[in-house]
Design a protein around this motif. Sequence first.
Motif, PDB file in Angstrom:
ATOM      1  N   ILE A   1       0.118  -0.816  -0.106  1.00 43.83           N
ATOM      2  CA  ILE A   1       0.067   0.017   0.064  1.00 43.83           C
ATOM      3  C   ILE A   1       0.747   1.301  -0.063  1.00 43.83           C
ATOM      4  CG2 ILE A   1      -1.874  -1.322   1.026  1.00 43.83           C
ATOM      5  CD1 ILE A   1      -1.656   0.550   3.586  1.00 43.83           C
ATOM      6  N   HIS A   2       1.551   0.789  -0.483  1.00 41.29           N
ATOM      7  CA  HIS A   2       3.009   2.786  -0.445  1.00 41.29           C
ATOM      8  C   HIS A   2       3.852   2.480  -1.287  1.00 41.29           C
ATOM      9  CE1 HIS A   2       5.403   5.229   1.958  1.00 41.29           C
ATOM     10  NE2 HIS A   2       5.606   5.910   0.866  1.00 41.29           N
ATOM     11  N   VAL A   3       3.782   2.593  -2.683  1.00 41.78           N
ATOM     12  CA  VAL A   3       4.546   2.565  -3.946  1.00 41.78           C
ATOM     13  C   VAL A   3       4.319   3.945  -4.659  1.00 41.78           C
ATOM     14  CG1 VAL A   3       3.848   0.307  -3.989  1.00 41.78           C
ATOM     15  CG2 VAL A   3       2.731   1.884  -5.150  1.00 41.78           C
ATOM     16  N   HIS A   4       5.850   4.371  -5.276  1.00 38.27           N
ATOM     17  CA  HIS A   4       5.627   5.337  -5.927  1.00 38.27           C
ATOM     18  C   HIS A   4       6.043   5.234  -7.510  1.00 38.27           C
ATOM     19  CE1 HIS A   4       4.898   8.277  -2.579  1.00 38.27           C
ATOM     20  NE2 HIS A   4       6.202   7.429  -2.386  1.00 38.27           N
ATOM     21  N   MET A   5       5.072   4.587  -8.178  1.00 42.65           N
ATOM     22  CA  MET A   5       5.672   4.822 -10.164  1.00 42.65           C
ATOM     23  C   MET A   5       5.524   6.258 -10.379  1.00 42.65           C
ATOM     24  SD  MET A   5       5.823   1.926  -9.564  1.00 42.65           S
ATOM     25  CE  MET A   5       5.123   0.147  -8.720  1.00 42.65           C
TER      26      MET A   5
ATOM     27  N   TYR B   1      -5.582   9.389   2.811  1.00 47.27           N
ATOM     28  CA  TYR B   1      -4.961  10.618   2.836  1.00 47.27           C
ATOM     29  C   TYR B   1      -3.932  11.037   2.770  1.00 47.27           C
ATOM     30  CZ  TYR B   1      -9.855  11.055   1.180  1.00 47.27           C
ATOM     31  OH  TYR B   1     -11.335  11.175   0.155  1.00 47.27           O
ATOM     32  N   LYS B   2      -2.595  10.924   2.406  1.00 48.21           N
ATOM     33  CA  LYS B   2      -1.856  11.289   1.866  1.00 48.21           C
ATOM     34  C   LYS B   2      -1.329  13.083   3.028  1.00 48.21           C
ATOM     35  CE  LYS B   2       3.310   9.823   2.680  1.00 48.21           C
ATOM     36  NZ  LYS B   2       4.219   9.644   1.098  1.00 48.21           N
ATOM     37  N   LEU B   3      -0.579  13.026   4.558  1.00 50.07           N
ATOM     38  CA  LEU B   3       0.489  13.904   4.670  1.00 50.07           C
ATOM     39  C   LEU B   3       1.245  14.236   5.028  1.00 50.07           C
ATOM     40  CD1 LEU B   3      -3.401  14.611   7.555  1.00 50.07           C
ATOM     41  CD2 LEU B   3      -2.997  14.976   4.742  1.00 50.07           C
TER      42      LEU B   3
ATOM     43  N   PHE C   1       3.972   5.716   8.107  1.00 50.84           N
ATOM     44  CA  PHE C   1       4.530   5.179   7.127  1.00 50.84           C
ATOM     45  C   PHE C   1       5.752   5.023   7.370  1.00 50.84           C
ATOM     46  CE2 PHE C   1       2.347   6.504   3.226  1.00 50.84           C
ATOM     47  CZ  PHE C   1       1.254   5.195   2.702  1.00 50.84           C
ATOM     48  N   HIS C   2       6.044   3.937   6.869  1.00 50.79           N
ATOM     49  CA  HIS C   2       7.741   3.965   7.253  1.00 50.79           C
ATOM     50  C   HIS C   2       8.970   4.493   8.017  1.00 50.79           C
ATOM     51  CE1 HIS C   2       7.553   7.628   6.127  1.00 50.79           C
ATOM     52  NE2 HIS C   2       7.812   7.527   4.766  1.00 50.79           N
ATOM     53  N   VAL C   3       7.856   3.443   9.217  1.00 46.71           N
ATOM     54  CA  VAL C   3       8.853   3.531  11.036  1.00 46.71           C
ATOM     55  C   VAL C   3      10.345   3.018  10.655  1.00 46.71           C
ATOM     56  CG1 VAL C   3       8.078   2.778  13.486  1.00 46.71           C
ATOM     57  CG2 VAL C   3       6.877   4.343  11.612  1.00 46.71           C
TER      58      VAL C   3
ATOM     59  N   THR D   1       6.824  -1.123   0.773  1.00 47.32           N
ATOM     60  CA  THR D   1       8.018  -0.849   0.424  1.00 47.32           C
ATOM     61  C   THR D   1       8.574   0.828   0.219  1.00 47.32           C
ATOM     62  OG1 THR D   1       6.819  -0.615  -1.718  1.00 47.32           O
ATOM     63  CG2 THR D   1       8.176  -2.888  -0.970  1.00 47.32           C
ATOM     64  N   ASP D   2       7.402   1.311   0.196  1.00 46.16           N
ATOM     65  CA  ASP D   2       8.028   3.344  -0.093  1.00 46.16           C
ATOM     66  C   ASP D   2       8.795   2.803  -1.160  1.00 46.16           C
ATOM     67  OD1 ASP D   2       7.992   5.565  -0.270  1.00 46.16           O
ATOM     68  OD2 ASP D   2       9.348   5.247   1.122  1.00 46.16           O
ATOM     69  N   HIS D   3       8.457   1.789  -2.022  1.00 47.62           N
ATOM     70  CA  HIS D   3       9.569   1.598  -3.871  1.00 47.62           C
ATOM     71  C   HIS D   3       9.486   3.010  -4.370  1.00 47.62           C
ATOM     72  CE1 HIS D   3      10.278  -0.245  -7.646  1.00 47.62           C
ATOM     73  NE2 HIS D   3       9.364  -0.009  -8.274  1.00 47.62           N
TER      74      HIS D   3
HETATM   75 ZN   LIG Z   1       6.919   7.151   0.552  1.00 49.53          ZN
END
Ligand SMILES: [Zn+2]
Length: 453
Positions: free
Chosen positions: A57-61, A148-150, A235-237, A311-313
């Motif tokens: 649930i956390h990717v950046h294409m 919603y991303k803050l 996210f991403h701890v 992943t925060d890919h």
């Molecule tokens: Zn990210």
Amino acid sequence: MMETIIKGGTLITASASYQADIGIEGGKIVQIGRDLQGSTNVYDATGKWVTPGAVDIHVHMELDLGDVVSSDTFYTGTRAGLFGGTTSVVDFIEARADESLRDAFLRRKAQADAQVVADYGLHMTLTPHDMNKLDELVGLVQDGVPTYKLYMAYGHYLDDGELLRAFQAIARVGGLAVIHAENWRAIQVLVADALHNGNTSPIWHALTRPADLEAEAVGRAIALAHHVHCPIHIFHVGCDASVRRIVAARAQGVAVTGETCPQYLFLDETAYQRPHLEGALTVCAPPLRPLADQRAMWHALEHDHLQIVSTDHAPFTRAQKQRGLDERSFTRIPGGIPSIESRFTLLYNGVRQGFFSPSRWVELCCTRPAQLAGFTNKGNLAIGYDADVVVFDPQYAQTLRLDALHEQVDWTPYEGQALFGKVEAVWLRGKHAIHDGACLLQAGEGQFVARRF
Ligand SMILES: [Zn+2]
């Protein structure tokens, strides 16, 4: 007559492991049981494990940072994910200052729809220039965008008042806030000091973003959200200090969850001290931490102090990363690490190392992420769910190599990593997607999923 039967494997769900066949029809799991009959299309999974498709649930294409764009497209990124057993992802929408949130949603969706080979959803990013658009959240929830991303970092970070406004609006529509928690103003002071003193190398990326200030931001986000009854996901701890804030809040009954990522489980901050470009490759935010924090992340997963692994890919090529070195500043290195293809197998090695059970592995990578993000038909092997299925060989021993991966980037932080396990076959909504090392789906065969709580 069933379309497909996956026969003879051991099903691994978040709650159980047992031998059974899976019957698929119309893209759904329609039967689970022993000795299923009635299909000419039978996949023999004898001796293998059968899991739900993994959910990231956390990717950046195609993430546009202004002067560089992350190197995986929606096609190459979701295809690499499929090879690694990931059948659903959630990427992000960023609205322009003069653009409505809905227009931004439709623009990003059109960009993805033509390309994806996995199913996907989109988080809506809310920046300071979106604060006058919060009435639009009602419509976005109807469109299937309830998360919603803050950002509490970068140029478009929200200050405390803006965070509270956003939390109020998200709570009102029954949404979930997903948070990048760092103390941006404090980081800027430390960065200015470092550069002033001529400290420009990649290790200063980590030294100017200390764990206790990350934890401060995590604690502040939790307090502000809880005050207006808005559920949040951190996210991403990557550090124990942040885990402690989450654990303390959860013990009080606060609606907060946390994720970690493969980079915080397999790498540590000594990576920034490698010579030349090698030290710049693993720049990401929050940064990699000392080895003690890496160990703490495994324990956090074991004890449900953190609930999922994403992943925060965000892949950037060697040439893109080189920029920071050329400009003699760690702040100019684009931040991000690729791992969409290896996450599921990497995390299986937590099972091999005795940190958690096979069911917990599936819970962390498939079931909980699906629930948390509102994928109501995914992340489980049960009748009526989407037939997103992985056949996994738990005995396979491999050494991870870049040339075996399908991510569109010319490095991986996991080069040479000895791993157990291998994704052998994948189905997406009943369509055979990965077979014999080939992707059988065409660009656009993935679908946008309207997510709901
Ligand atoms: Zn990210």
